[in-house]
Design a protein around this motif. Sequence first.
Motif, short mmCIF file in Angstrom:
data_model
loop_
_atom_site.label_atom_id
_atom_site.label_comp_id
_atom_site.label_asym_id
_atom_site.label_seq_id
_atom_site.Cartn_x
_atom_site.Cartn_y
_atom_site.Cartn_z
N GLY A 65 0.80 -1.21 0.00
CA GLY A 65 0.00 0.00 0.00
C GLY A 65 0.83 1.26 0.00
O GLY A 65 0.38 2.33 -0.43
N MET A 66 2.06 1.17 0.48
CA MET A 66 2.92 2.35 0.55
C MET A 66 3.89 2.44 -0.61
O MET A 66 4.71 3.34 -0.66
N ALA A 67 3.82 1.50 -1.55
CA ALA A 67 4.76 1.48 -2.67
C ALA A 67 4.71 2.78 -3.48
O ALA A 67 5.74 3.25 -3.98
N SER A 68 3.53 3.36 -3.59
CA SER A 68 3.42 4.60 -4.37
C SER A 68 4.05 5.79 -3.65
O SER A 68 4.32 6.81 -4.28
#
Length: 72
Positions: A65-68
């Motif tokens: 979820g935090m990859a972006s």
Amino acid sequence: MSDFMLWLHANYIRPQLDAVPPEDYSFHFDLIKNELPSDLQAELDRCLEFTAIHAFALGFRTGAGMASLTPR
């Protein structure tokens, strides 16, 4: 729980946990293992397995979820 998650625990998560030195927590783990009746040791192991699998899954989902947000 899926067979894959159980396999993942046995072949990846557990070896990773075993490789980490317990440091300040070794006393607490030893206390529980020494005081727990032997017939309940397997139940403790199952609880630790469940917790480790779900903590891994949470980290995986959180990381995805935090990859972006990570700089490239």
